[in-house]
Design a protein around this motif. Structure first.
Motif, short mmCIF file in Angstrom:
data_model
loop_
_atom_site.label_atom_id
_atom_site.label_comp_id
_atom_site.label_asym_id
_atom_site.label_seq_id
_atom_site.Cartn_x
_atom_site.Cartn_y
_atom_site.Cartn_z
N LEU A 185 -19.11 96.48 -55.17
CA LEU A 185 -19.21 95.25 -55.95
C LEU A 185 -18.74 95.49 -57.39
N ALA A 186 -19.19 96.59 -57.98
CA ALA A 186 -18.79 96.90 -59.35
C ALA A 186 -17.30 97.22 -59.44
N TRP A 187 -16.78 97.92 -58.43
CA TRP A 187 -15.36 98.28 -58.45
C TRP A 187 -14.48 97.04 -58.37
N LYS A 188 -14.86 96.10 -57.51
CA LYS A 188 -14.08 94.86 -57.41
C LYS A 188 -14.19 94.03 -58.69
N LEU A 189 -15.36 94.06 -59.32
CA LEU A 189 -15.51 93.35 -60.59
C LEU A 189 -14.56 93.91 -61.64
N GLY A 190 -14.39 95.24 -61.63
CA GLY A 190 -13.56 95.86 -62.64
C GLY A 190 -12.08 95.81 -62.35
N ALA A 215 -17.77 87.77 -61.57
CA ALA A 215 -16.34 87.59 -61.32
C ALA A 215 -15.83 86.31 -61.98
N LEU A 216 -16.61 85.23 -61.91
CA LEU A 216 -16.21 83.98 -62.55
C LEU A 216 -16.09 84.17 -64.06
N GLY A 217 -17.05 84.88 -64.65
CA GLY A 217 -17.00 85.11 -66.08
C GLY A 217 -15.79 85.93 -66.49
N MET A 218 -15.44 86.94 -65.70
CA MET A 218 -14.30 87.78 -66.04
C MET A 218 -12.98 87.04 -65.87
N VAL A 227 -19.18 79.36 -65.29
CA VAL A 227 -20.19 80.15 -64.58
C VAL A 227 -21.44 79.32 -64.38
N GLY A 228 -21.84 79.19 -63.14
CA GLY A 228 -23.08 78.49 -62.80
C GLY A 228 -23.46 78.85 -61.38
N VAL A 229 -24.63 79.39 -61.19
CA VAL A 229 -25.05 79.87 -59.88
C VAL A 229 -25.70 78.72 -59.10
N ALA A 230 -25.23 78.52 -57.87
CA ALA A 230 -25.79 77.48 -56.99
C ALA A 230 -26.65 78.16 -55.93
#
Length: 735
Positions: free
Chosen positions: A323-328, A693-696, A701-704
């Motif tokens: 998860l962290a790798w994909k975020l980066g 991911a949305l923020g990057m 950004v809003g969690v549903a």
């Protein structure tokens, strides 16, 4: 003989695994039959050119040579604006025989020339037509003539949706089947430790104990898989009706009669699932020594061997690390359905593997609020019997984590896309027109006068080769006036100026390989024409819906299908009410126009979770919920039946039957709550990844959180746990 004797006496303990494998194979069989129908659909007669032996259609694909390893290869993409059959070719085809447009009879030369049709039927031999056409168009015969039917593209997209839905549901069915079966067999081994100890004391070798358990698994697998295939064959037609009625599959979609591979795939997968689920439990059973027959303590020890700790830790580190790798590296990947569908499974497996380590602290936390002696007993029993609590919590964990992660991720991405669309739209009114409705920017501008800013745009696409090896299609809008676009819209520009857009330039987003202002990029337009354009501005990548912008000269033949109107500031001309009245007046004079406020247009076109995606997720959650109910019922019944001596001791200590029921039901509900909390933790990690991911990507950004679905899942698990616990105490006749 040992296995047969065990099956006769222990069939009730294996009932949960039997039903889990049966349902899993039934689901896989039904899904497999649906996949077979979508992969090899029945032949259907052409609709538009049924009476024409040969169809000549305009070219509809862009083919480009790209790099493949040491050599090159040709790749293609469907054009946004397929080519019509040109007039010169039509004249040559008419010399071969009658030509028709497929709209109900023959068409004269003038009719065909005027329409600029995408395809024509020719009453001539295939060889003659091919010789005349060459590479200028496509020659279709037989079933290939359906490619120009109005329903062809729609049906093809529907079959892709069916493939996606059934593939996802089948994969989750396998995952949950293995999960539930493994959990059930592990708990069975824990309950039968004394039995295995006696067998070892009687001379049974570790290998014989392992073979006995694996023999039970094989028997369960074969019988349950056979019954599951029959169940799947019975349920497949109902599944197809649901898909057709839900608008996911075409109306002609049906279960094939002769295909057999889904039955083989489901049957042997079921057997493999049963063996895989029992394998680790059998190895653990083989390590039980004769001294276990002398143990009479209820405290669980050695519940988390080193191998399980290592596997659980590796899965947890792998899940969070991935998860962290994909975020980066590629945050956009986390917004794709395939990623957020499979990502939770790794974390669910990791948390389930480490559940015995997590149960005690979570139980202490939950049980701290339970009052009185009954609360003390519930808390201590649940914390002491780690295996039982973890076995009850596991299916709840799967259900809650899947519900929260799948629907939550889909809702979060859809919400971000909707917010992004709203943020891009600065218009007060949006005028749209059907194909051929004659929507013109000039007509709208004439209606509103100088009191509003008007910009028209057309839907098209551009194509670019990236990294020399991939032909990428990007959706685009072709605008009539760049300055008006800048005034009417609120595009997320990160570099350059949209007002600099002209016939020699393009607006791209950060996802493009080349995205620096002033750079030149070679693209192919919607009709396949290659051009080299300068980058005038760059938009934020966002959720992927921030497409490219070109001018009308680069529209590739697309016509205006949307006109956006922004009312001038109050006091400088016609105000909103006057503009609305003018637009309504213009609409009444022109059929095919639709006038909406920006809010109405956004509501009608708001990006959201597609119907087939939501249906697929609900099918998946239905499967998980059924499995959770089966596993809960089986585990609680087995656990209660093995606690006869313990519950009788409570009665001898002065507890009433009601108090015993309260303790047993309380323990079951505490275990369910533990599963809910662990599932919520997995959901929180997954949704945090999507939000990150949305923020990057500079997207809203809003969690549903799907509270309603989560409430249904938790309520169903609580109901099953409570009812089965009460029934188990009643069946045990505790005195």
């Amino acid at each position: 003989m040992l296995t047969l004797s065990s099956l006769r006496t222990r069939w009730a303990a294996l009932l949960g695994s039997f039903v889990a494998v049966l349902l899993g194979v039934g689901v896989m069989t039904a899904m497999g039959l649906g996949l077979a129908a979508s992969l090899d659909p029945p032949a259907r007669a052409p609709e538009r050119f049924g009476s024409s032996p040969v169809v000549v259609a305009g070219l509809d694909r862009l083919t480009v040579e790209v790099r493949r390893g040491p050599g090159t290869a040709e790749v293609s993409q469907k054009l946004a604006r397929p080519h019509p059959v040109d007039r010169e070719l039509l004249a040559e085809l008419r010399k071969l025989g009658p030509v028709t447009t497929g709209t109900g009879g023959g068409a004269g030369a003038a009719d065909v020339d005027a329409v600029g049709v995408d395809a024509v039927g020719v009453d001539a031999s295939v060889a003659e037509v091919r010789a005349v056409v060459g590479e200028r168009a496509r020659v279709l015969t037989g079933d290939a003539r359906r490619q120009v039917d109005p329903s062809y593209e729609r049906d093809a997209e529907a079959l892709v949706a069916v493939n996606s839905l059934l593939g996802t549901a089948g994969g989750v069915a396998v995952f949950v089947s293995v999960f539930v079966t493994a959990s059930t067999f592990a708990f069975v081994v824990a309950l039968r430790r004394r039995e295995f100890g006696l067998l070892r004391m009687a001379g049974a070798t570790p290998g014989q104990v392992r073979r006995m358990l694996l023999g039970e698994a094989v028997a369960v697998g074969f019988v349950a898989s056979g019954a599951g295939c029959a169940l799947g064959a019975w349920g497949a037609p109902s599944l197809v009706r649901v898909l057709v009625d839900g608008g996911v599959a075409p109306t002609w979609f049906a279960v094939p009669d002769t295909v057999v591979w889904p039955y083989h795939a489901a049957f042997w997968t079921g057997v493999s699932v049963a063996l895989a689920g029992a394998w680790v439990a059998a190895r653990r059973a083989g390590r039980i020594g004769p001294v276990e027959a002398l143990r009479d303590a209820s405290v669980d020890t050695g519940v988390l061997p080193l191998s399980r700790r290592v596997i659980g830790a590796l899965l947890l580190v792998g899940g969070v690390g991935l998860l962290a790798w994909k975020l980066g590296t590629d945050p956009a990947e986390l917004l794709k359905r395939k990623t957020y569908t499979t990502q939770p499974m790794l974390l669910i497996t990791a948390v389930a593997a480490l559940a015995p380590l997590l149960v005690r602290p979570v139980v202490r936390l939950v049980g701290a609020a339970l009052p009185g002696a009954a609360g003390l007993l519930i808390r201590e029993n649940a914390a002491t019997s780690v295996r039982r609590t973890a076995a009850v919590a596991a299916p709840v964990l799967v259900t809650v984590a899947l519900a929260g992660s799948l629907l939550g991720s889909a809702g979060t991405v859809a919400g971000a896309k909707g917010a992004e669309a709203a943020a891009r739209t600065g218009a007060d009114f949006v005028v749209t027109g059907e194909a051929g409705a004659g929507l013109r920017e000039e007509a709208v501008r004439g209606a509103v006068g100088d009191g509003a800013t008007v910009v028209g745009s057309a839907s098209t696409a551009v194509y670019v080769v990236e990294e020399g090896s991939a032909l990428v299609r990007s959706e685009a809008r072709a605008v009539t006036d760049a300055s008006a676009l800048a005034a009417v819209s609120r595009l997320p520009v990160v570099a350059g100026d949209v007002r600099d857009l002209d016939d020699g330039s393009i607006v791209v987003n950060e996802e493009w390989e080349r995205h620096e202002v002033g750079q030149s990029v070679r693209v192919w337009l919607g009709d396949g024409r290659p051009v080299r354009l300068r980058i005038a501005a760059v938009l934020a990548e966002g959720t992927g819906d921030n497409g490219a912008y070109v001018t009308a000269a680069n529209a590739g033949g697309a016509v205006v299908d949307r006109v956006e109107v922004r009312v001038a500031p109050r006091g400088s001309g016609m105000e909103r009410a006057g503009v609305a009245a003018a637009l309504e007046g213009a609409r009444s004079e022109r059929a095919g126009w639709t006038v909406r406020t920006a809010e109405e247009w956004l509501a009608a076109n708001r990006p959201g979770t597609k119907a087939h995606t939501r249906l697929g997720f609900l099918v998946v959650l239905g499967i998980a919920l059924v499995y959770a109910g089966i596993s809960l019922a089986g585990t609680l019944l087995m656990a209660t039946s093995a606690r006869g001596a313990e519950l009788r001791s409570l009665r001898l200590a002065g507890a009433t039957r009601g108090q015993v029921r309260v303790v047993v039901v309380g323990e079951a509900l505490v275990a369910v709550v533990v599963g809910v909390l662990l599932g919520v933790a997995v959901t929180a990690v997954n949704l945090a990844g999507v939000a990150g991911a949305l923020g990057m990507l500079s997207a809203p950004v809003g969690v549903a959180v799907p509270w309603e679905v989560l409430g249904v899942c938790v309520g169903a698990c609580v109901a099953v746990g409570g009812v089965v616990a009460v029934a188990g105490v009643g069946a045990g006749r505790v005195r």
